[in-house]
Motif scaffolding. Structure first.
Motif, PDB file in Angstrom:
ATOM      1  N   ILE A  93       0.808  -1.305   0.208  1.00  0.00           N
ATOM      2  CA  ILE A  93      -0.067   0.036  -0.085  1.00  0.00           C
ATOM      3  C   ILE A  93       0.988   1.320  -0.013  1.00  0.00           C
ATOM      4  CG2 ILE A  93      -1.809   1.160   1.245  1.00  0.00           C
ATOM      5  CD1 ILE A  93      -2.922  -1.132   0.020  1.00  0.00           C
ATOM      6  N   GLU A  94       0.633   2.179  -0.886  1.00  0.00           N
ATOM      7  CA  GLU A  94       1.443   3.376  -0.998  1.00  0.00           C
ATOM      8  C   GLU A  94       1.207   4.274  -0.064  1.00  0.00           C
ATOM      9  OE1 GLU A  94       1.124   6.111  -4.577  1.00  0.00           O
ATOM     10  OE2 GLU A  94       3.233   5.575  -4.995  1.00  0.00           O
ATOM     11  N   ARG A 101      -3.534   3.580  -2.619  1.00  0.00           N
ATOM     12  CA  ARG A 101      -3.099   2.944  -3.890  1.00  0.00           C
ATOM     13  C   ARG A 101      -2.272   1.827  -3.510  1.00  0.00           C
ATOM     14  NH1 ARG A 101       1.630   4.107  -7.109  1.00  0.00           N
ATOM     15  NH2 ARG A 101       1.272   3.424  -9.348  1.00  0.00           N
ATOM     16  N   LEU A 102      -2.576   0.586  -4.233  1.00  0.00           N
ATOM     17  CA  LEU A 102      -2.000  -0.500  -4.078  1.00  0.00           C
ATOM     18  C   LEU A 102      -1.039  -0.928  -5.343  1.00  0.00           C
ATOM     19  CD1 LEU A 102      -2.262  -3.459  -2.618  1.00  0.00           C
ATOM     20  CD2 LEU A 102      -3.882  -3.933  -4.451  1.00  0.00           C
ATOM     21  N   GLY A 164      -3.504  -4.961   6.471  1.00  0.00           N
ATOM     22  CA  GLY A 164      -3.513  -4.321   7.877  1.00  0.00           C
ATOM     23  C   GLY A 164      -3.540  -2.854   7.606  1.00  0.00           C
ATOM     24  N   LYS A 165      -2.765  -2.189   6.820  1.00  0.00           N
ATOM     25  CA  LYS A 165      -2.703  -0.852   6.391  1.00  0.00           C
ATOM     26  C   LYS A 165      -4.019  -0.368   5.695  1.00  0.00           C
ATOM     27  CE  LYS A 165       2.195  -0.355   5.625  1.00  0.00           C
ATOM     28  NZ  LYS A 165       3.218   0.280   4.371  1.00  0.00           N
ATOM     29  N   LYS A 196     -11.232   0.687  -4.787  1.00  0.00           N
ATOM     30  CA  LYS A 196     -10.536   0.280  -5.946  1.00  0.00           C
ATOM     31  C   LYS A 196      -9.243  -0.408  -5.540  1.00  0.00           C
ATOM     32  CE  LYS A 196      -8.125   2.389 -10.159  1.00  0.00           C
ATOM     33  NZ  LYS A 196      -7.744   3.420 -10.674  1.00  0.00           N
ATOM     34  N   ALA A 197      -8.665   0.134  -4.549  1.00  0.00           N
ATOM     35  CA  ALA A 197      -7.567  -0.976  -4.127  1.00  0.00           C
ATOM     36  C   ALA A 197      -7.915  -2.098  -3.477  1.00  0.00           C
ATOM     37  CB  ALA A 197      -6.978  -0.093  -3.004  1.00  0.00           C
ATOM     38  N   LEU A 198      -9.019  -2.240  -2.898  1.00  0.00           N
ATOM     39  CA  LEU A 198      -9.515  -3.485  -2.352  1.00  0.00           C
ATOM     40  C   LEU A 198      -9.741  -4.315  -3.168  1.00  0.00           C
ATOM     41  CD1 LEU A 198     -10.142  -5.190   0.302  1.00  0.00           C
ATOM     42  CD2 LEU A 198     -12.570  -3.828   0.290  1.00  0.00           C
ATOM     43  N   VAL A 199     -10.448  -3.912  -4.266  1.00  0.00           N
ATOM     44  CA  VAL A 199     -10.629  -4.845  -5.274  1.00  0.00           C
ATOM     45  C   VAL A 199      -9.684  -5.393  -6.095  1.00  0.00           C
ATOM     46  CG1 VAL A 199     -11.701  -4.950  -8.012  1.00  0.00           C
ATOM     47  CG2 VAL A 199     -13.063  -3.852  -6.012  1.00  0.00           C
TER      48      VAL A 199
END
Length: 333
Positions: A93-94, A101-102, A164-165, A196-199
């Motif tokens: 994770i950025e 942002r992944l 976790g993040k 979006k990041a989770l998808v």
């Protein structure tokens, strides 16, 4: 990200002791043929010549070689005549930006009886950390199974860190959600970025169950079964994969809940604003109605007299204050 420069790294161990470092791809076949030697070779940004060596000289399955460099491949593990093949992703994770942002990194691996060949399109996957894990775990005497376990375990640990993040980010969103001064547009952007990041995260985490299960099955079905002393390690790895998958499911529910709660709060705040506007509109209507009555060109008690001015002023003050007190009592304004 800049295109990675093609490079090759390699190691050879005998009984867990390092015996060779960074030998060329051309010598891989000779090292694989040695008794009691465990070999690892990593190809970063492989060239067409490197792929030709894998396909033609080392006898790797042509489809597996194509999958190793084909973009947008999903995590998977497949069995071939002379080797097994798997593709997995690292996750990060950025931080330092407003929206989550992944960043994903891809690594493909060819599992041989006495060696592991990894292929990476770029250097996003930290092979130095994986190499340190192999050397510090003290499991290299178990053969290829130790290399595979160390690789997968490192990737799954990265999945846990990313999840976790995301969980921490969702807690921040929950706090922001109920702030009276919170900006709706900022919250909406952060929620959308989180969804979006989770998808993207679910696309690489959920298939890991199949990957680990397939690797465990390949170990038992092989003509030369891999070391069984790592069964407990692989079972623990599978448990971690299941926990990561379940955690992503709970995060998806949390994101949906935050999104729905945000819409509900927007409706509630809009209703609150409309209620206040309606209350103030009713108060403003009192002087408007009274001044309109007293402004008629018809004789009435106090017409063209000071008493009429006093009468209208008293009615305006008492009417407005009375409505204000009533609305205030019922929390309309």
């Amino acid at each position: 990200m800049l295109d990675a420069v093609s490079s090759i790294r390699s190691r050879a161990w005998r009984d867990g002791v390092e015996v060779a470092v960074d030998f060329p791809l051309a010598d891989l076949d000779a090292w694989l043929g040695r008794e009691d030697v465990l070999v690892w070779l990593d190809i970063l940004a492989p060239s067409p010549e490197d792929l030709a060596v894998l396909r033609d000289e080392l006898g790797m399955d042509e489809l597996a070689v194509e999958d190793a460099v084909e973009p947008m491949e999903r995590p998977k593990a497949t069995r071939h005549a002379t080797h097994s093949f798997l593709t997995c992703y690292s996750t990060t994770i950025e931080t330092g930006t407003r929206n989550a942002r992944l960043i994903t990194g891809r690594v493909s691996a060819f599992l041989l009886k006495d060696g592991l060949i990894t292929v990476r399109p770029d250097d996003t996957v930290d092979m130095d950390a994986i190499l340190r894990r192999w050397q510090e775990d003290g499991l290299l005497h178990s053969g290829v199974a130790a290399l595979v376990h160390g690789l997968l375990d490192h990737l799954v640990d990265g999945h846990f860190e990313a999840i976790g993040k995301m969980d921490d980010e969702l807690e921040d969103l929950e706090d922001l959600l109920f702030e009276p001064s919170g900006k709706t547009s900022i919250l909406q952007q952060r929620v959308f970025a989180m969804r979006k990041a989770l998808v993207e995260l679910r696309r690489v985490v959920l298939p890991m169950r199949e990957v680990v299960t397939s690797v465990m099955r390949f170990r038992s079905e092989s003509d030369r079964p891999l070391a069984t002393d790592l069964d407990g390690n692989f079972n623990d790895l599978y448990d971690h994969v299941i926990r990561a998958a379940e955690w992503t499911e709970s995060l998806r529910d949390m994101v949906s809940s935050i999104f729905e709660t945000q819409l509900s709060l927007q409706d509630a705040r809009l209703n609150e604003v409309m209620k206040k506007l309606a209350g103030w509109g009713a108060i403003i209507a009192v002087p408007t109605a009274i001044t309109g009555w007293f402004g008629q060109n018809l004789p009435y008690p106090g017409f063209s007299a000071v008493s009429g001015l006093i009468q209208s002023s008293v009615l305006i003050v008492f009417g407005s204050v009375g409505l204000f007190a009533v609305f205030r009592k019922f929390d309309w304004i």
